[in-house]
Every structure is written in structure tokens, then in C-alpha cells.
Design a protein around this motif. Structure first.
Motif, PDB file in Angstrom:
ATOM      1  N   LYS A   1      61.836  24.138 -20.957  1.00  0.00           N
ATOM      2  CA  LYS A   1      62.289  25.049 -19.903  1.00  0.00           C
ATOM      3  C   LYS A   1      61.073  25.634 -19.183  1.00  0.00           C
ATOM      4  N   THR A   2      61.039  25.511 -17.886  1.00  0.00           N
ATOM      5  CA  THR A   2      59.886  25.992 -17.128  1.00  0.00           C
ATOM      6  C   THR A   2      59.811  27.512 -17.134  1.00  0.00           C
ATOM      7  N   TYR A   3      60.954  28.175 -17.084  1.00  0.00           N
ATOM      8  CA  TYR A   3      60.957  29.643 -17.106  1.00  0.00           C
ATOM      9  C   TYR A   3      60.353  30.162 -18.406  1.00  0.00           C
TER      10      TYR A   3
ATOM     11  N   ALA B   1      50.663  25.458 -19.860  1.00  0.00           N
ATOM     12  CA  ALA B   1      51.997  25.944 -19.477  1.00  0.00           C
ATOM     13  C   ALA B   1      52.055  26.292 -18.000  1.00  0.00           C
ATOM     14  N   ASN B   2      51.011  26.926 -17.493  1.00  0.00           N
ATOM     15  CA  ASN B   2      50.999  27.252 -16.065  1.00  0.00           C
ATOM     16  C   ASN B   2      50.950  25.993 -15.204  1.00  0.00           C
ATOM     17  N   LEU B   3      50.149  25.024 -15.610  1.00  0.00           N
ATOM     18  CA  LEU B   3      50.108  23.762 -14.863  1.00  0.00           C
ATOM     19  C   LEU B   3      51.423  23.002 -14.982  1.00  0.00           C
ATOM     20  N   TYR B   4      52.076  23.083 -16.145  1.00  0.00           N
ATOM     21  CA  TYR B   4      53.369  22.433 -16.336  1.00  0.00           C
ATOM     22  C   TYR B   4      54.423  23.037 -15.412  1.00  0.00           C
ATOM     23  N   VAL B   5      54.437  24.341 -15.304  1.00  0.00           N
ATOM     24  CA  VAL B   5      55.411  25.006 -14.423  1.00  0.00           C
ATOM     25  C   VAL B   5      55.170  24.594 -12.979  1.00  0.00           C
TER      26      VAL B   5
END
Length: 121
Positions: free
Chosen positions: A59-61, A105-109
């Protein structure tokens, strides 16, 4: 698509690496007798249990707000590195895993948002 999946894998490895290294640090390493192990577990590991399901499902959130949770672990690890004289491996692992999760995680979002936007057009 492959870049997004590799970022997700990096974030998963970093998240569970942080969790395992914290568990090993709390359960195996020597601590002062003034603070019980159960309190260390509650303070250190329980906050990581809240985003675990969303991170496992990609989940991106959850990745977005869990990356802000990692700022606590980065700050804690840097403080422990600065104040420790003896074993520095545990705080060093904490800084490495939490920093890599934060970045991945930031790059994934960001990458998954671009991928989603591209697929809608």
C-alpha cells in the motif's frame, strides 16, 4: 514496473531488517537493569507492527506514513551511535535499515504514483 517492484523489495528488506535487528538488540545485547526488557520491546518494536500489514501488501499510503515513522528510528540510532562507547553494531544497523527504508519507501510512493498516472492516460 520492475523499478517499482525493486523499490518495494528494498523497503521490505529494510523494514524487516530493522525489526529483526531491534529484536536482537533488545533481547540479546546487554542493557541497564533500570529499564525492563518488556518496556524496550513496547517502545522499540510495537510501533513497527502498525504499518506491517500495509507494507506487506504494498500500500503506497502506508509506505508514505511509515517512512515518517522511520525518522524516529534514524534519530534514535544516531543518538545511540553518538553516546555509545562499546558496541556500535546495533545502532549502526538501525540507522542503515531505517534510512534505507525511508528512501526506498518515498521513491516507491513516487514511482508507483507515476506508474498509476501513466496507466490512466
Amino acid at each position: 514496473m520492475k523499478f517499482v517492484q525493486s523499490l518495494r523489495i528494498i523497503s521490505l528488506i529494510s523494514f524487516f531488517g530493522l525489526m529483526i535487528s531491534l529484536l536482537v538488540w533488545i533481547l540479546i545485547a546487554e542493557h541497564s537493569e533500570n529499564f525492563p526488557v518488556a518496556a524496550w520491546l513496547i517502545i522499540g518494536v510495537v510501533p513497527l507492527l502498525f504499518p506491517m500489514r500495509g507494507i506487506l501488501y504494498g500500500k503506497t499510503y502506508t509506505h508514505a506514513w511509515a517512512s515518517f515513522l522511520m525518522l524516529f528510528y534514524i534519530a534514535h540510532g544516531i543518538g545511540e551511535l553518538y553516546s555509545r562507547d562499546a558496541v556500535i553494531w546495533y545502532p549502526l544497523l538501525e540507522v542503515i535499515f531505517s534510512s534505507s527504508f525511508f528512501v526506498a519507501a518515498n521513491l516507491y510512493v513516487r514511482a508507483s504514483a507515476k506508474l498509476r498516472k501513466k496507466s490512466q492516460t
